[in-house]
Design an enzyme around this catalytic site. Structure first.
Site, PDB file in Angstrom:
ATOM      1  N   ASN A 157       3.819  22.472  -3.323  1.00  0.00           N
ATOM      2  CA  ASN A 157       4.282  23.632  -4.084  1.00  0.00           C
ATOM      3  C   ASN A 157       3.410  24.864  -3.866  1.00  0.00           C
ATOM      4  OD1 ASN A 157       2.617  21.706  -5.607  1.00  0.00           O
ATOM      5  ND2 ASN A 157       2.587  23.288  -7.195  1.00  0.00           N
ATOM      6  N   TYR A 172      -4.439  26.806  -2.058  1.00  0.00           N
ATOM      7  CA  TYR A 172      -4.310  27.310  -3.433  1.00  0.00           C
ATOM      8  C   TYR A 172      -4.538  28.822  -3.504  1.00  0.00           C
ATOM      9  CZ  TYR A 172      -4.033  22.494  -4.993  1.00  0.00           C
ATOM     10  OH  TYR A 172      -3.639  21.207  -5.179  1.00  0.00           O
ATOM     11  N   HIS A 207      -0.055  15.985  -5.175  1.00  0.00           N
ATOM     12  CA  HIS A 207       0.435  16.775  -6.307  1.00  0.00           C
ATOM     13  C   HIS A 207      -0.287  16.470  -7.623  1.00  0.00           C
ATOM     14  CE1 HIS A 207       3.120  19.653  -7.993  1.00  0.00           C
ATOM     15  NE2 HIS A 207       3.958  18.835  -8.570  1.00  0.00           N
ATOM     16  N   VAL A 208      -0.353  15.213  -8.023  1.00  0.00           N
ATOM     17  CA  VAL A 208      -1.112  14.834  -9.212  1.00  0.00           C
ATOM     18  C   VAL A 208      -2.567  14.687  -8.777  1.00  0.00           C
ATOM     19  CG1 VAL A 208      -1.443  13.087 -10.997  1.00  0.00           C
ATOM     20  CG2 VAL A 208       0.871  13.678 -10.220  1.00  0.00           C
ATOM     21  N   HIS A 209      -3.464  15.396  -9.449  1.00  0.00           N
ATOM     22  CA  HIS A 209      -4.846  15.468  -8.974  1.00  0.00           C
ATOM     23  C   HIS A 209      -5.659  14.271  -9.461  1.00  0.00           C
ATOM     24  CE1 HIS A 209      -4.099  20.064  -8.615  1.00  0.00           C
ATOM     25  NE2 HIS A 209      -3.482  19.364  -7.691  1.00  0.00           N
ATOM     26  N   HIS A 232       2.588  16.457 -14.023  1.00  0.00           N
ATOM     27  CA  HIS A 232       3.759  16.355 -13.127  1.00  0.00           C
ATOM     28  C   HIS A 232       4.588  15.098 -13.367  1.00  0.00           C
ATOM     29  CE1 HIS A 232       2.121  19.825 -11.186  1.00  0.00           C
ATOM     30  NE2 HIS A 232       1.071  19.188 -10.727  1.00  0.00           N
TER      31      HIS A 232
HETATM   32 FE   FE2 Z   1       1.175  20.272  -5.971  1.00  0.00          FE
HETATM   33 FE   FE2 Z   2      -2.059  20.267  -6.212  1.00  0.00          FE
END
Ligand code: FE2
Ligand code: FE2
Length: 471
Positions: A240, A206, A362-364, A335
């Protein structure tokens, strides 16, 4: 007055009955955990400071650091060792020896040395060495660096691919580098069923959330995961947060930090890019897909995937597992529907080839689907409803490593039909493959300082046990 009360009671009764009926008709999903993480000062969404002890800096100004390994070939007899020296190229030699020869036969492999610039950041010297021709199922030690600052690590190669060799995978996604991340990684490492290999589901450091994508945060992340990634392969999926495409900073080429730091054995899989590839490991054939590279019809990834999936010999590797970053079956607000484009292109092929399991991040949060597909739609027929399908995979979302963006805790209600279990907590997963027919999956929630299994089930293999309806 009585009349008013009576009327009110009748309305209430009708409402309750209607509610029960609606609940029976509409709420046909699985379970939504009502577990709610309590705020706890040392387990929070804040990134650990750059000088945190969790970002281990070895003694010696140019000692090898950020050591990590991944599989180096298609079958598990090679390993890629990667490390960074901060101030000078240093030695590019990896010394390695197996326990089988009692450490008497020391061999060496040579690393390539590279570096990159990103905006105002210049990386250290990035080393990648491919150690090949290893024996299966063998413990090796390896040593990096020179003199008093040499560092020694070890890894264990997998068993030869085979249908009934047990093997255990850890599942981690969206880890980041917060106090929560530290808890998730610690729980994974302390798990008695410690995954022999980590399947990493994308979104690493991140760093791109920092001003100018501060690449120092790529370095801290590399030092953070070393305590696991130097000893067991982490199989990389691109997310991403690996794109780092920033033309406004003069960085018009995507994936620059990620692709310099994290290599994959894509060439051994006949792939033309490091972001999509496959490996065999023990009883599993693992296909890694790249959602942030072109994947539509006629793209290199599409052509490669459609040839690749036909190569899987379920008599040799019965468990066909796909890794990707954005989930296809997601019932969180976060998302939502982002996986639809890729699902539309690939889902029929997944079902035709009986993919067993899809892991995404992706989805936390955590989510598990039933065996579901949505492959009948052809524009004119209107058949666009997810349906139970015993030839379809179980979809897991494990984007809950604990990064600084926090939890995705807004869910759609009623819980959709395809969603079997979901919980907005941080944690990790363990896939324990027993033999060609059975594997046990458990998802571990970080309950502040504790590791609590919150969802688990037996999974049966779609090729060897295709009619089993228990999962
Ligand atoms: Fe992601
Ligand atoms: Fe993420």
């Amino acid at each position: 007055m009585m009349g008013v009360l009576g009327s009110s009671s009748s309305s209430l009764a009708i409402t309750v009955v209607l509610g029960l009926i609606l609940n029976a008709v509409v709420c046909y999903g699985g379970t939504s955990s009502n577990y709610s993480r309590t705020a706890f000062p040392t387990y929070n969404n804040t990134d650990m400071p750059v000088d945190s002890e969790a970002f281990y800096v070895p003694p010696g100004i140019n000692s090898p650091q950020q050591v990590h390994i991944t599989q180096g070939d298609h079958v598990g007899t090679a390993i890629i060792v990667s490390w960074i020296t901060p101030t000078a190229p240093g030695s590019n030699i990896v010394l390695y020896w197996s326990t089988q020869e009692n450490g008497t036969k020391i061999q060496l492999a040579e690393a390539t040395i590279g570096a990159y610039r990103y905006y105002n950041y210049t990386s250290g010297f990035i080393h990648h060495a491919n150690i090949s021709n290893l024996q299966f199922n063998t413990k090796y030690y390896y040593q990096l660096g020179e003199g008093q600052y040499a560092r020694t690590f070890w890894f264990v190669t997998p068993p030869a691919p085979g249908p009934d060799v047990p093997y255990t995978f850890g599942l981690i996604g969206d880890l980041g580098q917060t106090y929560n991340s530290n808890g998730a990684l610690a729980h994974f490492q302390l798990d008695p069923l410690n995954g022999q290999t980590v399947l990493y589901l994308g979104d690493l450091s991140y760093a791109d959330n920092y001003p100018f994508h501060d690449n120092v945060r790529w370095d801290t992340w590399g030092r953070f995961v070393e305590r696991s990634a130097a000893y067991q392969p982490w199989i990389w999926t691109v997310g991403n947060h690996e794109v780092d495409w920033a033309p406004e900073l003069g960085e018009p080429v995507p994936f620059v930090p990620y692709s310099h730091r994290y290599h994959t054995p894509y060439e051994a899989a006949g792939s033309t890019a490091p972001f999509w590839y496959s490996i065999k490991r023990g009883p599993a054939y693992i296909i890694v897909m790249a959602a942030y590279s072109a994947f539509g019809y006629s793209t290199p990834q599409y052509s490669w995937f459609n040839q690749e999936v036909l190569k899987v010999n379920r008599t040799e590797t019965p468990w066909l597992i796909v890794l990707m970053h954005p989930p296809w079956y997601n019932s969180y607000h976060s998302h939502y529907m982002e996986g639809e484009t890729m699902r539309g292109v690939y889902e029929t092929t997944f079902v035709q080839n009986k993919v067993d399991i899809v892991f995404a991040g992706h989805v936390h949060a955590y989510e598990r689907s039933i065996r579901v597909s949505n492959i009948l739609y052809n524009i004119t027929n209107g058949l666009c409803t997810p349906m139970k399908n015993l030839s379809a995979p179980v979809y897991f979302t494990i984007g809950d490593g604990g990064n600084e963006e926090g939890l995705s805790n807004a869910m759609y209600f009623p819980q959709p039909y395809y969603s079997a279990s979901r919980e907005a907590s941080f944690g990790h997963g363990i896939l324990d493959i027993k033999n060609r027919t059975h594997a046990y999956f458990a998802w571990h929630r970080n309950e502040d300082g504790y590791d609590v299994i919150s969802d688990s089930l037996w999974l049966t293999n779609r090729y060897w046990y295709p009619t089993d309806d228990s999962n």
